[in-house]
Design an enzyme around this catalytic site. Structure first.
Site, PDB file in Angstrom:
ATOM      1  N   HIS A   1       0.816  -1.329  -0.038  1.00  0.00           N
ATOM      2  CA  HIS A   1      -0.067  -0.083   0.183  1.00  0.00           C
ATOM      3  C   HIS A   1       1.038   1.292   0.000  1.00  0.00           C
ATOM      4  CE1 HIS A   1      -3.376   2.277   0.488  1.00  0.00           C
ATOM      5  NE2 HIS A   1      -3.437   2.569   1.825  1.00  0.00           N
TER       6      HIS A   1
ATOM      7  N   GLU B   1      -1.688 -12.328   6.246  1.00  0.00           N
ATOM      8  CA  GLU B   1      -1.393 -11.160   7.117  1.00  0.00           C
ATOM      9  C   GLU B   1      -2.553 -10.876   7.966  1.00  0.00           C
ATOM     10  OE1 GLU B   1       2.224 -10.788   4.758  1.00  0.00           O
ATOM     11  OE2 GLU B   1       0.536 -11.254   4.337  1.00  0.00           O
TER      12      GLU B   1
ATOM     13  N   TYR C   1      -5.689 -10.440   6.994  1.00  0.00           N
ATOM     14  CA  TYR C   1      -7.160  -9.754   6.557  1.00  0.00           C
ATOM     15  C   TYR C   1      -8.198 -10.892   6.540  1.00  0.00           C
ATOM     16  CZ  TYR C   1      -3.723  -6.271   5.354  1.00  0.00           C
ATOM     17  OH  TYR C   1      -2.771  -5.012   5.371  1.00  0.00           O
TER      18      TYR C   1
ATOM     19  N   ARG D   1      -2.354 -15.564  -2.239  1.00  0.00           N
ATOM     20  CA  ARG D   1      -1.219 -15.231  -1.117  1.00  0.00           C
ATOM     21  C   ARG D   1      -1.656 -16.013   0.048  1.00  0.00           C
ATOM     22  NH1 ARG D   1       3.037 -11.658  -0.194  1.00  0.00           N
ATOM     23  NH2 ARG D   1       3.380 -11.053   2.098  1.00  0.00           N
TER      24      ARG D   1
ATOM     25  N   HIS E   1      -0.599  -8.707  11.078  1.00  0.00           N
ATOM     26  CA  HIS E   1      -0.217  -7.425  11.466  1.00  0.00           C
ATOM     27  C   HIS E   1      -0.266  -7.330  13.148  1.00  0.00           C
ATOM     28  CE1 HIS E   1       0.277  -6.142   7.473  1.00  0.00           C
ATOM     29  NE2 HIS E   1      -0.787  -6.102   7.336  1.00  0.00           N
TER      30      HIS E   1
ATOM     31  N   GLN F   1      11.225   3.363   7.750  1.00  0.00           N
ATOM     32  CA  GLN F   1      10.992   5.004   8.177  1.00  0.00           C
ATOM     33  C   GLN F   1      10.021   5.580   7.283  1.00  0.00           C
ATOM     34  OE1 GLN F   1      14.127   7.084   9.661  1.00  0.00           O
ATOM     35  NE2 GLN F   1      15.347   5.221  10.255  1.00  0.00           N
TER      36      GLN F   1
END
Length: 673
Positions: A28, A166, A168, A216, A254, A341
């Protein structure tokens, strides 16, 4: 030249031939929130296609409004959106590339009030509680995936990827942790995996062939109540039977308490979880997570772990990653240092992604490319990140650059960063800078302190000051006591501190010093040390692949961190990496005190006050990490002589070793001179 034959070998996926085994993974970017969004996305992906990446996976698009990542997030559910997608696919194809649309339903991670999930239960990383889908709504959602896949084909994509990893929505169905349903989509293992299987079957039937259909899979969940390895393998076999052409592997949720992609994670550390999937199926399998060099990619393919590799952030860092690999100039690849970062930290704080080492990423239309109208002689003073970035970019435009550096090596305070455990990737950043400076013919005058006389005595058209920062020295009694030492002296090894240490200042530098004093250098380099430290069951024999984390076994030093602000220490660290560092320091029993005022340093130790009460901490050393001040002396002297030098980096604005801002500022200046 290194042998990289496997990663450069073509591969057939379904009916599509990929020119090599390197893939740009989905990520994203939030570019759709900026002005000229479709032009930006087209330029962003086209640059990677021109860089010869074998395949591009787009950022995730939700198939319905309740599945978007956030309000206004990417959504593809109507024909009115076809033209904007065609701008992107046409640009990629014109550049010689292929692109697949990722379909991602965020499930209970969607930061919208309408978010949904297989069962009730709010994710700890979301303030919204999800609505549990009814059976009818599940079937409707399957239909939404199919419609978005069909729209993707009309828009010119080369296939679709179903995001099932992940944490979702699709992943939430497969895990007992988030699926307590009693209908045909919950309960047994076969019922829990029905949702993704129905999606794959229906999409395959609707699209037919040759469009690529990628799934995935979560190769290891890293959360309680996740799958075990045997179930992952069995699930992968059923995904293949349902019609997938390729399986991509994701790692972790996550909300997992195990880091998966930060620099503290060893390269390619998830190879066993990926191999488990590869051995279960006959279709190609793609590796992902912490793959940032051609050599790592080659090893994964040559050793049979995977058939191709997915790299997202490395393609932010260098869009020509694949081309440079083919040309055999891998030393010129601008390597992703996994700092997060400018990419993930910005995404998680509702900003758009770019890259610390490559500020052009996602900003391609803002940076003109080409030779300057006239070649100029430019002096750059300071060989830190700002000075090196300016020198490289200005030289690429045809300018003749001389770089002055008072030390006998370039790098500036990057040389401090590379000494910190978990930041070994900074060696790659320095390697890239040194190679490019050499290849571009930048004149390096190392070990030479530039002066006003030096700069005015030579025929320079421009002078750029990048002299960086100097450590700020707090003003209180005893600051000149032998116990008080600078973070620079500690990180360079000039001073070896004793067993009892106080750290004044708890910004990024203070935390880096604390980690340096713990001495856990191996964790980011050795897979087994990493797994022991974070509690990962490599065999994935227990749900989620979790094990008991080992206690800290490093230095016996007693370390106490202090800060003046009356707020939790580390509050301002990076969103995606700060929690990792704080967890490590907690495990090592590092003491932390906020709201402290410093009274004195003497033979007894550090005298300080908290809430009006005075304390004395017996220590051998007090490490000063109290911020920085701009080193602007030369700049001011030049101005006093009537000159107008440019100033960039820390010399312009002093902050926490802010290489991100310094490199961006230097690059933007270089394309204007």
């Amino acid at each position: 030249m290194e042998t990289l034959q496997n990663v450069l070998t073509p591969l057939t996926v379904g009916a599509t031939v990929l020119p090599n085994r390197m893939v740009m993974g989905a990520m994203h970017t939030r570019l759709e929130t900026l002005d000229r969004p479709h032009e930006r996305l087209a330029a962003f992906y086209a640059a990677r296609a021109a860089g010869e990446i074998g395949l591009i996976l787009s950022g995730g698009f939700s198939p319905n409004p309740e599945g978007v990542m956030e309000e206004g997030g990417p959504l593809f559910n109507g024909r009115s959106q076809l033209d904007e997608h065609r701008v992107v696919t046409r640009a990629v194809h014109d550049a010689g590339g292929k692109i697949v649309l990722q379909i991602l339903h965020a499930g209970r991670y969607a930061k919208v009030p309408e978010c949904v999930a297989p069962s009730p239960g709010k994710a700890r990383i979301n303030s919204f509680a999800p609505h549990a889908l009814s059976t009818e709504e599940v079937w409707r959602t399957i239909g939404d995936f199919v419609e978005t896949a069909a729209l993707a084909m009309e828009a010119g994509y080369d296939g679709v990827e179903i995001m099932g990893s992940e944490g979702y929505l699709v992943n939430e169905f497969t895990a007992e942790r988030t699926n307590q349903r009693t209908d045909e989509f919950g309960g047994s293992f076969d019922a829990r995996i029905r949702f993704p299987l129905e999606i794959v079957r229906a999409v395959r039937e609707r699209l037919g062939r040759p469009p690529m259909l990628i799934y995935r899979i979560s190769s290891i969940d890293l959360v309680e109540g996740g799958m075990i390895g045997l179930d992952v393998a069995a699930f992968a076999r059923q995904i293949e039977a349902a019609g997938a052409d390729l399986i991509n592997t994701g790692v972790g949720w996550h909300e997992s308490a195990v880091p998966t992609i930060a620099a503290t994670v060893p390269r390619a550390v998830w190879r066993d979880a990926i191999r488990n999937v590869r051995q279960a199926v006959s279709i190609p399998v793609m590796a992902s997570n912490r793959i940032n060099t051609p050599q790592v990619a080659e090893d994964l393919i040559a050793s049979g772990v995977a058939d191709l590799v997915s790299m997202a952030r490395p393609l932010l860092a260098d869009p020509e990653f694949a081309k440079k690999t083919r040309l055999g100039i891998v030393d010129e690849i601008n390597t992703c240092i996994a700092c997060n970062q400018a990419c993930l930290d910005r995404i998680f704080t509702e900003r758009t992604a770019t890259c610390l080492v490559n500020p052009r990423a996602g900003r391609e239309i803002e940076f003109p490319i080409g030779i300057a109208a006239a070649s100029r002689r430019i002096a750059v003073v300071g060989g830190g990140p700002a000075g090196m970035a300016f020198a490289i970019n200005a030289s690429e435009r045809g300018h003749r650059v001389t770089l002055f550096e008072a030390e006998h090596q370039v790098g500036g305070q990057l040389n401090l960063a590379k000494a910190v455990p978990g930041k070994a990737e900074f060696h790659e950043m320095l390697r890239y800078f040194r190679v490019r400076l050499d290849k571009l013919g930048v004149t390096l005058r190392l070990g030479e302190l530039a002066t006003v006389e030096t700069l005015t005595g030579e025929d320079f058209d421009e002078i750029v000051i990048a002299t960086g920062v100097r450590p700020r020295v707090p003003d209180f009694p005893g600051i000149d006591h032998p116990k008080a030492v600078s973070y620079i002296d500690v990180l360079t090894g000039k001073v070896v501190v004793g067993q009892r240490v106080a750290i004044i200042g708890a910004g990024g530098i203070g935390f880096d010093v604390a980690e340096f004093l713990l001495g856990d250098a191996q964790e980011s380099l050795d897979a087994q040390a990493f797994f022991r430290s974070w509690g990962v069951d490599v065999a994935n024999a227990v749900p989620g692949g979790l094990a008991t984390a080992a206690g800290h076994a490093g230095t016996k030093r007693s370390v106490h961190m202090f800060q003046r602000k009356a707020e939790p220490l580390g509050k301002r660290l990076g969103k995606s990496t700060g929690w990792i560092l704080k967890a490590k320091l907690r495990k090592a029993n590092i003491a932390m005190t906020a709201g402290a005022s410093y009274d004195a340093i003497d033979d007894e130790g550090l005298h300080y006050t908290v809430d009006g009460k005075a304390h004395v901490l017996p220590v051998d050393h007090v490490v000063l990490c109290a911020g920085q001040d701009s080193n602007r002396d030369l700049y001011e002297h030049l101005r006093a002589k009537g000159l107008e030098p440019r100033v960039i980096g820390g010399a312009d604005v002093a902050s926490e070793l802010d290489a991100l801002r310094a490199i961006d500022q230097a690059t933007r200046l270089a394309v204007t001179v």
